[in-house]
Design a protein around this motif. Structure first.
Motif, PDB file in Angstrom:
ATOM      1  N   ASN A 115       0.776  -1.148  -0.116  1.00 27.02           N
ATOM      2  CA  ASN A 115      -0.064   0.055  -0.130  1.00 27.02           C
ATOM      3  C   ASN A 115       0.939   1.253  -0.092  1.00 27.02           C
ATOM      4  OD1 ASN A 115      -2.314   1.227   0.040  1.00 27.02           O
ATOM      5  ND2 ASN A 115      -3.192  -0.139   1.869  1.00 27.02           N
ATOM      6  N   GLN A 117       1.081   4.351   0.001  1.00 26.50           N
ATOM      7  CA  GLN A 117       0.711   5.808   0.741  1.00 26.50           C
ATOM      8  C   GLN A 117       1.497   5.353   2.014  1.00 26.50           C
ATOM      9  OE1 GLN A 117      -3.224   6.526   0.594  1.00 26.50           O
ATOM     10  NE2 GLN A 117      -3.429   5.536   2.740  1.00 26.50           N
ATOM     11  N   ASP A 118       1.848   4.234   2.363  1.00 25.09           N
ATOM     12  CA  ASP A 118       2.335   3.825   3.746  1.00 25.09           C
ATOM     13  C   ASP A 118       3.866   4.324   3.630  1.00 25.09           C
ATOM     14  OD1 ASP A 118       0.606   0.755   4.166  1.00 25.09           O
ATOM     15  OD2 ASP A 118      -0.128   2.590   4.568  1.00 25.09           O
ATOM     16  N   HIS A 122       2.613   9.722   8.405  1.00 29.43           N
ATOM     17  CA  HIS A 122       0.965  10.013   8.333  1.00 29.43           C
ATOM     18  C   HIS A 122       0.555  11.330   8.263  1.00 29.43           C
ATOM     19  CE1 HIS A 122      -2.985   8.465   9.212  1.00 29.43           C
ATOM     20  NE2 HIS A 122      -3.327   9.292  10.060  1.00 29.43           N
ATOM     21  N   GLN A 513      11.504   2.258   1.168  1.00 33.00           N
ATOM     22  CA  GLN A 513      10.431   2.987   1.515  1.00 33.00           C
ATOM     23  C   GLN A 513      10.554   4.059   0.359  1.00 33.00           C
ATOM     24  OE1 GLN A 513      10.700   4.733   5.509  1.00 33.00           O
ATOM     25  NE2 GLN A 513       9.059   6.126   4.832  1.00 33.00           N
TER      26      GLN A 513
END
Lengths: 529, 529
Positions: A115, A117-118, A122, A513
């Motif tokens: 996923n 957007q992880d 946040h 990442q």
């Protein structure tokens, strides 16, 4: 002689006149015949009815006729297939591809879905999403997306017109083919043509009252001569009046309430960029070998020696972002020194930017040419097919993978699967896929169009093929093999230099990442599995 | 009461029956009225005729009505406009652009047309032409050219169908919109659908005798229920079965002798390549400056100093193919050393291959930034329009030129004209054109797609814009100005190094011939004027 009379008091309205009169006369005639020749009438009547019935059903097979006029289909309920059947119809390789609002990132057995957007903090995410949406909208505007919904033709339009394929270059004029009117006869034909991104005209030489609006967006043809109307329509021209690259205009033809609409594509052809292979079609005029190296000069030297054994004069481009330049004594090597550690894909992009031949062969700096490394075979595949890229095998490893895109609002979902789509036409031992190993021959011009993203500094591979989705047609021919330099003594006792290489080369969590965040923003993806 | 009789001996044929009878009765009635009420008859007749006339011509304007029933249009000869008028219609800027077999290289007053094949030796020419033709055909195959002729719809087809805009990704399935049948009522409806590059199906749940050929290239619907037929047609699906990139399938719908044909485009969307401008949208995250230098280190240093005065932290990429590397002490400069004399466009291509921001600003190594050199203004233009490139002005020189392509067999003719096509929407002081000066801001991704051809080693400029034809939308905003380094003392007394530069920089006859030969082969041109 038959004498029939109008009954007194009958209506005398223009519309019903002839019908009513016809039926009354028919009754009168029938009555007269009946009284004089009863059997003749009945026989004639039977023959007439049979003839009419056979005429009406002439295109229907006999079993249908004898099945009777009332069919079961009239009572069949109007239902769709089961949800599961529909899902299967819209699936490929187990992925439900049907256009849907929201694709989902699925983590199932053996398959890891990221996923994307992880990859962001946040707290940063709302701002990132807003920026991505703004960039995406700018991109869409420049690409002419999203495309408008399909143009639908209504049934029984009394016009002939071109459904597809009318193209005009910006500011150019063309003749519109296929326009014709086949509607009812009327005293005066009035046909209106309209365009939005261009002006209309006709090559027909007619008075100004017959054609209004020459050179304008709306042109009206008004004539009592059907023949003249057809002549004018056959010679209608469209002139593109705005310099733009890929727009689609909708032109309409109107007669009373009937409207035909068709597209005119305004497109500038892309100018060719061809390469001259020379009179002998020598390999050195067709192919350049390109590689990137970092802190592994010994590997590059071994690679070069192995290349020269089979290809003594093919140009080799070496992009190097090491600390110190290396010295290469070879008349056919072009050496480029980059800022230290600038990066893997930056170096790849640099190397391919310097190629002056039709094809470029990508190799990694630790490959080893052998007698199965036949560049000519890969050239033959690209020359004879529509592929842009064809990969080989590195010591048996082909690394073929398919990429399947599920489009969705809020970001697409990209599925990666091992394997291939279909065999390659004309080369049954080769296949069509989305991604291959880092040993491939490519059309230089096509490869340069996609490029290697210099933002990818460290470990990266599939990202190139993701960037190439929709642009590069990729194939794989496993029988063209290159070797791989096995661990040398130097690898077992790395010098300080090589230790640094090891550090840079590691696919750390930070690296992963970073790449996920890049896929999220750059490629407008939601999920990559 | 009126009594009228059929005259003896009159014909009794069905087709003329009602007309003849009607007129005879009318005459009879008229005769009777006339003998009894002469004035009444004439008045009634007049009113009746007027009413009929007005009813028939109700859709026609009065002037036409009063022009009389016999129109001149029936006798108008079917002629086209004069040759000269037609030529004007198909011309732009004095160039006759109409698609024609053969464009010609014209040398007229003030305009020099280069017949590009003259760049080759006469004896080599046939072989060169053959090679170019082979390369061109390969290019065409990969681009799906030439496109098939337009698909023409016949008039009065009893089907509704999608004319334009139906697209499917390779191996995906879609619903075909807009299919409907509006033809005559028949006992059994048999409709045949056919495709070539995909298979057909329907989501309607119906027995096997109603729909034959599900999942095949030909599907036949056979039913007596018109309602069921419509339901099936509304839910027809198309599945692309071949992994290809830009093909167009023609799907046909047949009922008896009526055939509707429409295109289904098989296309994979090009995946986006977006750039994150960062939370503050700082210029250094949006723009990279790129330049190429050769044997002019002093000029580069002056340029850099002038840049840093206004933009202290924007990344500058320097590609250098000089003999010796130069030393640049600047944290935001990326320096690339190339093989000596590798070339002008090779260096340009290298520099842009390293850019990691959304935009790249191209500058020559002898420019001079001043307070009018506002990069932000150029950024604003690209952000708000669909332009790919926007040029500024170098000390008042904008060098705007238009390129107009005449397509032709045996090579196209390219016309170069000073000036611009139109003003830029939203920026009235800017214009749209084909080429600009060497001071421009561009979308990195679009610029990389076209690239600078590394085969152009020495003097070159317009060649880049020619390569960009059809790919790059170019604009010019003359009010963003960069300065030019005037001749310095070093120029007046050149060092040995700078003397060499002078030699390389000269646009010799050999150079010109080389570039013409390149246009001939690479761009498939016949003429450039």
């Amino acid at each position: 002689m038959i004498f029939c009379r109008n009954e007194p008091g009958t209506d005398f309205s223009v519309s019903k006149f002839d019908v009513d009169l016809t039926s009354r006369v028919w009754e009168c005639v029938a009555g007269e015949l009946d009284s004089r020749f009863p059997w003749l009438l009945k026989t004639l009547a039977f023959i007439l009815v049979l003839g009419i019935v056979l005429f009406m059903f002439r295109s229907v097979s006999l079993p249908v006729v004898f099945r009777g006029f009332k069919s079961d289909h009239a009572h069949l309920p109007l239902t769709l297939l089961s949800k599961e059947s529909i899902r299967n119809l819209f699936s490929y390789d187990g992925i439900w591809l049907f256009p849907k609002q929201q694709c989902k990132c699925v983590t199932s057995k053996g398959r890891r879905g990221y996923n994307l957007q992880d990859a962001y903090n946040h707290s940063d995410l709302p701002a990132v999403q807003a920026r991505r949406q703004a960039e995406f909208e700018h991109f869409q505007r420049r690409e002419g997306l999203p495309r408008p919904p399909p143009l639908l033709a209504q049934p029984n339009i009394p016009f002939g017109y071109p459904v597809h394929g009318v193209e005009v270059m910006p500011l150019h004029t063309i003749l519109i083919p296929g326009l014709q009117y086949e509607g009812p006869e009327v005293p005066v034909y009035k046909v209106t043509l309209k365009a939005s991104l261009g002006s209309l005209n006709t090559l027909a030489d007619v008075p100004g009252d017959v054609v209004h609006g020459r050179g304008r967006k709306e042109m009206i043809i008004s004539t009592s001569s059907r023949k003249l109307l057809q002549f004018i329509l056959q010679h209608v021209t469209y002139t593109s009046t705005v310099y733009q690259h890929h727009w689609v205009d909708t032109v309409s033809l109107k007669f009373k309430s009937s409207v035909a609409k068709f597209p005119v594509t305004i497109r500038h052809p892309v100018i060719p960029k061809l390469y001259d292979p020379g009179p002998e079609k020598q390999l050195r005029n067709l192919v350049t070998i390109a590689t990137k190296t970092f802190l592994r000069p010994h590997k590059v030297k071994v690679l070069l020696q192995s290349i020269r054994k089979y290809y003594p004069d093919v140009t080799v481009i070496v992009a190097d972002d090491s600390k110190e330049p290396m010295e290469i004594k070879d008349d056919y090597v072009e050496y480029y020194l980059m800022p230290f550690g600038k990066g893997w894909f930056a170096g790849r992009n640099l190397a391919i930017s310097q190629v002056t031949t039709k094809y470029v062969l990508w190799v990694d700096d630790d490959f080893l040419f052998n007698n199965k490394t036949k560049i000519e075979v890969l050239v033959d595949v690209l020359e004879k097919t529509e592929l842009d890229v064809v990969g080989g095998s590195v010591l048996g490893n082909v690394f073929q993978f398919k990429l399947l895109l599920e489009q969705s609002e809020g970001g697409d979902c990209l599925n990666k699967r091992k394997g291939w789509f279909q065999r390659l036409d004309g080369f049954p031992r080769c296949v069509v896929t989305s991604g291959v190993v880092n040993f491939f021959l490519a059309h230089t011009e096509r490869l340069q169009r996609v490029g290697f993203d210099p933002r990818l500094q460290r470990v990266a591979h599939s990202e190139f093929f993701v960037d190439g989705l929709g642009s590069l047609l990729v194939g794989s021919c496993p029988y063209v093999v290159v070797g791989h330099q096995s661990h040398s003594p130097e690898d077992l006792n790395p010098t300080p230099l090589e230790k640094i290489y090891g550090i840079y080369r590691k696919n750390t969590n930070d690296q992963i990442q970073f790449k996920q965040a890049l896929h999220y923003f750059k490629n407008h993806l939601q999920c990559f599995e």
